[in-house]
Design a protein around this motif. Structure first.
Motif, PDB file in Angstrom:
ATOM      1  N   GLU A  15     -25.375 -40.822  11.459  1.00  0.00           N
ATOM      2  CA  GLU A  15     -25.151 -40.143  10.189  1.00  0.00           C
ATOM      3  C   GLU A  15     -25.239 -41.148   9.031  1.00  0.00           C
ATOM      4  OE1 GLU A  15     -21.919 -38.751  13.182  1.00  0.00           O
ATOM      5  OE2 GLU A  15     -22.905 -40.613  12.577  1.00  0.00           O
ATOM      6  N   ARG A  76     -32.138 -41.082  12.632  1.00  0.00           N
ATOM      7  CA  ARG A  76     -31.533 -40.667  11.363  1.00  0.00           C
ATOM      8  C   ARG A  76     -32.248 -39.474  10.732  1.00  0.00           C
ATOM      9  NH1 ARG A  76     -27.787 -44.111   9.047  1.00  0.00           N
ATOM     10  NH2 ARG A  76     -27.640 -46.194   9.941  1.00  0.00           N
ATOM     11  N   ASP A  77     -33.345 -39.036  11.314  1.00  0.00           N
ATOM     12  CA  ASP A  77     -34.170 -37.968  10.742  1.00  0.00           C
ATOM     13  C   ASP A  77     -34.437 -36.925  11.822  1.00  0.00           C
ATOM     14  OD1 ASP A  77     -36.285 -36.341   9.847  1.00  0.00           O
ATOM     15  OD2 ASP A  77     -37.155 -37.954   8.642  1.00  0.00           O
ATOM     16  N   ARG A  79     -36.072 -34.216  11.867  1.00  0.00           N
ATOM     17  CA  ARG A  79     -37.451 -33.715  11.971  1.00  0.00           C
ATOM     18  C   ARG A  79     -38.349 -34.728  12.664  1.00  0.00           C
ATOM     19  NH1 ARG A  79     -34.983 -31.541   7.794  1.00  0.00           N
ATOM     20  NH2 ARG A  79     -35.282 -29.317   7.372  1.00  0.00           N
ATOM     21  N   TRP A 122     -22.079 -31.154   7.836  1.00  0.00           N
ATOM     22  CA  TRP A 122     -23.296 -31.964   7.667  1.00  0.00           C
ATOM     23  C   TRP A 122     -24.247 -31.776   8.843  1.00  0.00           C
ATOM     24  CZ3 TRP A 122     -25.492 -35.775  10.628  1.00  0.00           C
ATOM     25  CH2 TRP A 122     -26.553 -36.468  10.043  1.00  0.00           C
ATOM     26  N   GLU A 125     -26.196 -28.603   8.726  1.00  0.00           N
ATOM     27  CA  GLU A 125     -27.236 -28.609   7.692  1.00  0.00           C
ATOM     28  C   GLU A 125     -28.416 -29.502   8.059  1.00  0.00           C
ATOM     29  OE1 GLU A 125     -25.115 -30.031   4.321  1.00  0.00           O
ATOM     30  OE2 GLU A 125     -23.660 -28.382   4.338  1.00  0.00           O
ATOM     31  N   GLU A 126     -28.121 -30.678   8.609  1.00  0.00           N
ATOM     32  CA  GLU A 126     -29.143 -31.709   8.759  1.00  0.00           C
ATOM     33  C   GLU A 126     -29.728 -31.840  10.164  1.00  0.00           C
ATOM     34  OE1 GLU A 126     -30.375 -33.223   6.205  1.00  0.00           O
ATOM     35  OE2 GLU A 126     -28.953 -32.301   4.811  1.00  0.00           O
ATOM     36  N   ILE A 127     -29.048 -31.303  11.179  1.00  0.00           N
ATOM     37  CA  ILE A 127     -29.575 -31.426  12.549  1.00  0.00           C
ATOM     38  C   ILE A 127     -29.813 -30.056  13.163  1.00  0.00           C
ATOM     39  CG2 ILE A 127     -29.269 -32.481  14.808  1.00  0.00           C
ATOM     40  CD1 ILE A 127     -27.269 -34.401  13.605  1.00  0.00           C
ATOM     41  N   VAL A 130     -32.590 -27.753  11.978  1.00  0.00           N
ATOM     42  CA  VAL A 130     -33.974 -28.217  12.139  1.00  0.00           C
ATOM     43  C   VAL A 130     -34.640 -27.609  13.363  1.00  0.00           C
ATOM     44  CG1 VAL A 130     -35.395 -30.260  12.614  1.00  0.00           C
ATOM     45  CG2 VAL A 130     -33.601 -30.350  10.868  1.00  0.00           C
TER      46      VAL A 130
END
Length: 379
Positions: A15, A76-77, A79, A122, A125-127, A130
């Motif tokens: 994160e 960290r990404d 996508r 978080w 939203e971010e993992i 996707v």
């Protein structure tokens, strides 16, 4: 050679370093972990929840480990991560946090509760948003049982399917085999939430850099220390499974499933035999009495992931333990990133399709049926 597709019962995500500080009010953000390195780079001062620790910075070996962990862009990404997984032949995966490993150093319930909610929001939203291939583990406070139940129920309402727990709870909280956690196990069973323990997550003394129960940090020094410390981390997962079985928690909640990640699988048949022997030979002293024998409970409700262990395949084929699951441990240096296909082809050389498909895919889908299947053209 044809690519062997697998799911993974163990992986990790880094994160943003300021995730908690950026989402919490200042009075709580100021208590979140931060460190200041000395000018000579040998020591650092760690500030966490009103506590100040001095510790020697990691050795060159650990620095190399940290550098390796940050190289794959997908760490960290979320996508970019899909590209890494497709290259490696990994379809679905259980994803554990990184910042959450600090949780055992917190002492303020309000702070830990707020940090766990911030992490969970978080990660959604971010993992999780996707790809449906990601099984992100929710985090809960282990300082206060009621806080843990509240966050578990919030997570279940927001489509989480698993909750990450350290192998031993916070030092100020009761251990997993104590009655205080019974409402939490009931809530997890009702929500259909998998309990995901990750090895090496016993509470760590930040100042000393070790754990009294061998969970993480440096337990041994001197000749053989590196190997012994690595082996020691696996035992915390075995202890967690033992507590869940012997205390009757799993017996009282037969639909509750437990995943022990990264600790291998061959220990399960051994521990089952040992628990059964103790239950049978010392029955006069055994409390509580179980409705099923402990080996049966362990075999049916505890799942175990491994990465390189050749004996894990034998545990399925020859020891009657069916809940064996492959895990890549992406992107850690003890994992299989960069050589997953070579590892799988070595593990399953001469092994039946039934065994291979159970360990690489079936066990995972049994725990997480909402993850879409591997496309037929990829199998």
């Amino acid at each position: 050679m044809t690519k062997i597709w697998t799911n993974s019962g163990d992986s990790h995500f880094l994160e943003p370093d300021d995730l908690w500080q950026s989402r919490l009010p200042k009075r709580l953000a100021d208590l979140c972990p931060r460190s200041e390195k000395d000018p000579d780079g040998e020591y650092e001062t760690v500030y966490v929840d009103g506590q100040i620790f001095r510790r020697k910075l990691p050795s060159s070996a650990m620095v190399a480990f940290a550098e390796l962990s940050s190289k794959p862009q997908g760490v960290r990404d979320a996508r970019a991560r899909l590209g890494d997984l497709d290259t490696e032949g990994v379809w679905g995966e259980v994803i554990f946090p990184s910042l959450g490993m600090w949780a055992s150093t917190f002492r303020t319930p309000e702070l830990l509760k707020a940090c766990m909610r911030a992490s969970n929001e978080w990660a959604l939203e971010e993992i999780a948003a996707v790809s449906p291939r990601y099984v992100v583990t929710a985090q809960v406070s282990t300082l206060v049982v009621e806080d843990a139940i509240e966050e578990l129920q919030w997570a279940a309402d927001h489509s989480y399917k698993a909750v990450f727990l350290p192998t031993t709870p916070h030092p100020s909280a009761p251990d997993w085999h104590r009655k205080e956690w019974e409402p939490f196990w009931a809530a997890a069973e009702e929500a259909g939430m998998v309990i995901a323990f990750h090895i090496g997550t016993d509470p760590v003394d930040v100042e000393a850099g070790n754990s009294a129960t061998g969970g993480a940090g440096q337990v041994y020094r001197g000749p053989g220390g590196a190997i012994m410390n690595y082996a020691e981390t696996t035992f915390s997962g075995q202890r967690a499974a033992m507590k869940m079985v012997a205390s009757g928690a799993l017996d009282r909640h037969p639909d509750l499933k437990v995943l022990i990640s990264e600790g291998g699988a061959t220990w399960v048949p051994f521990l089952g035999d040992r628990l059964l022997e103790g239950y049978r030979q010392h029955h006069l002293a055994v409390r509580p009495k179980l409705s099923r024998n402990p080996k049966e409970i362990l075999f049916s409700q505890v799942y175990a992931s491994f990465q390189h262990d050749e004996t894990a395949v034998a545990a399925f084929d020859h020891m009657g333990y069916r809940n064996v699951m492959f895990g890549s441990d992406y992107p850690h240096m003890e994992g299989t990133f960069g050589h997953t296909q070579d590892t799988l082809k070595t593990l399953f050389d001469g092994v039946s399709d039934e065994t291979r498909l159970r360990i690489t895919q079936g066990t995972f889908f049994e725990l997480f049926p909402d993850v879409p299947p591997v496309p037929a053209e990829s199998i």
